[in-house]
Scaffold this motif. Structure first.
Motif, PDB file in Angstrom:
ATOM      1  N   ALA A  84      27.176  -6.935  73.774  1.00 39.11           N
ATOM      2  CA  ALA A  84      26.444  -6.367  74.904  1.00 39.11           C
ATOM      3  C   ALA A  84      27.070  -5.044  75.333  1.00 39.11           C
ATOM      4  O   ALA A  84      28.213  -4.732  74.977  1.00 39.11           O
ATOM      5  CB  ALA A  84      26.424  -7.348  76.066  1.00 39.11           C
TER       6      ALA A  84
ATOM      7  N   SER B 108      26.949  -9.547  67.735  1.00 41.57           N
ATOM      8  CA  SER B 108      26.110  -8.830  68.694  1.00 41.57           C
ATOM      9  C   SER B 108      26.967  -8.640  69.936  1.00 41.57           C
ATOM     10  O   SER B 108      27.499  -9.605  70.483  1.00 41.57           O
ATOM     11  CB  SER B 108      24.856  -9.640  69.034  1.00 41.57           C
TER      12      SER B 108
ATOM     13  N   THR C 251      30.922  -7.604  76.004  1.00 45.52           N
ATOM     14  CA  THR C 251      30.931  -9.048  75.774  1.00 45.52           C
ATOM     15  C   THR C 251      30.218  -9.384  74.463  1.00 45.52           C
ATOM     16  O   THR C 251      29.109  -8.915  74.220  1.00 45.52           O
ATOM     17  CB  THR C 251      30.210  -9.786  76.930  1.00 45.52           C
ATOM     18  N   THR C 252      30.857 -10.197  73.627  1.00 48.00           N
ATOM     19  CA  THR C 252      30.222 -10.658  72.397  1.00 48.00           C
ATOM     20  C   THR C 252      29.230 -11.746  72.765  1.00 48.00           C
ATOM     21  O   THR C 252      29.598 -12.766  73.353  1.00 48.00           O
ATOM     22  CB  THR C 252      31.273 -11.193  71.405  1.00 48.00           C
ATOM     23  N   THR C 253      27.954 -11.521  72.450  1.00 46.65           N
ATOM     24  CA  THR C 253      26.897 -12.471  72.794  1.00 46.65           C
ATOM     25  C   THR C 253      26.540 -13.401  71.642  1.00 46.65           C
ATOM     26  O   THR C 253      25.947 -14.447  71.858  1.00 46.65           O
ATOM     27  CB  THR C 253      25.635 -11.717  73.256  1.00 46.65           C
TER      28      THR C 253
ATOM     29  N   PHE D 283      20.013  -9.910  70.497  1.00 41.42           N
ATOM     30  CA  PHE D 283      21.019 -10.696  71.224  1.00 41.42           C
ATOM     31  C   PHE D 283      22.001  -9.799  71.971  1.00 41.42           C
ATOM     32  O   PHE D 283      22.627 -10.222  72.920  1.00 41.42           O
ATOM     33  CB  PHE D 283      21.787 -11.615  70.271  1.00 41.42           C
TER      34      PHE D 283
END
Length: 169
Positions: free
Chosen positions: A141, A139, A145-147, A89
């Motif tokens: 990126a 997770s 950015t938190t995915t 992710f």
């Protein structure tokens, strides 16, 4: 006043069922086969008030104790399969971050103290504290950015054994 030091135990965390980070229609990760799902070092600091059933001059002194515990965690590691699933992710260059929240917990203990001499003694006890924490797996990126964020409440009911030899001045 009494102080004790020890090696922090490793807490292994197990789970049942399936993880479905995208909901019931998304991919499923069976958790039962991940043994353990995660592990961490637990640092349980405990403060106790003891009541001894015999006077301080007695050679054998049974006791009960009540207190409070503050536990924090380090060296948190996910099972490789779980980490790989979370990494998918995050994407290329992304990262998986995991944490366990610290917690305050009540403590109850019982034991016995044995005086070898005027100054030297040994103590053995059993300590119970209902441990609670929140596990967070994120997770992230490569752009920050938190995915995906997944939180779960973890409880444990450890009963620990404690033994020591001490010196009173």
């Amino acid at each position: 006043m009494e102080a004790a030091l020890g090696s922090p135990p490793t807490l292994n965390m197990y789970a049942q069922g399936n993880a479905a980070p995208l909901g019931a229609s998304g991919p499923q990760l069976p958790l039962g086969g991940l043994r353990p799902l995660a592990s961490a070092r637990a640092w349980p600091a405990i403060a106790l008030i003891k009541y001894y059933f015999r006077p301080s001059q007695s050679q054998v002194r049974p006791f009960i104790a009540l207190g409070v515990n503050y536990t924090w965690y380090s060296n948190i590691g996910l099972n490789p399969d779980s980490s790989q699933a979370a990494q998918s992710f995050a994407g290329t260059g992304g990262a998986v971050r995991s944490s366990l929240s610290p917690s305050w917990n009540p403590v109850i203990a019982g034991g016995i103290s044995y005086a070898f001499s005027e100054h030297w003694y040994a103590t053995a006890s059993r300590i119970y504290f209902p441990l609670k924490t929140t596990a967070t797996i994120r997770s992230v990126a490569s752009n920050g950015t938190t995915t995906l964020t997944n939180k779960t409440r973890i409880t444990a009911d450890p009963i620990t054994a404690f033994a020591d030899i001490g010196y009173r001045s």
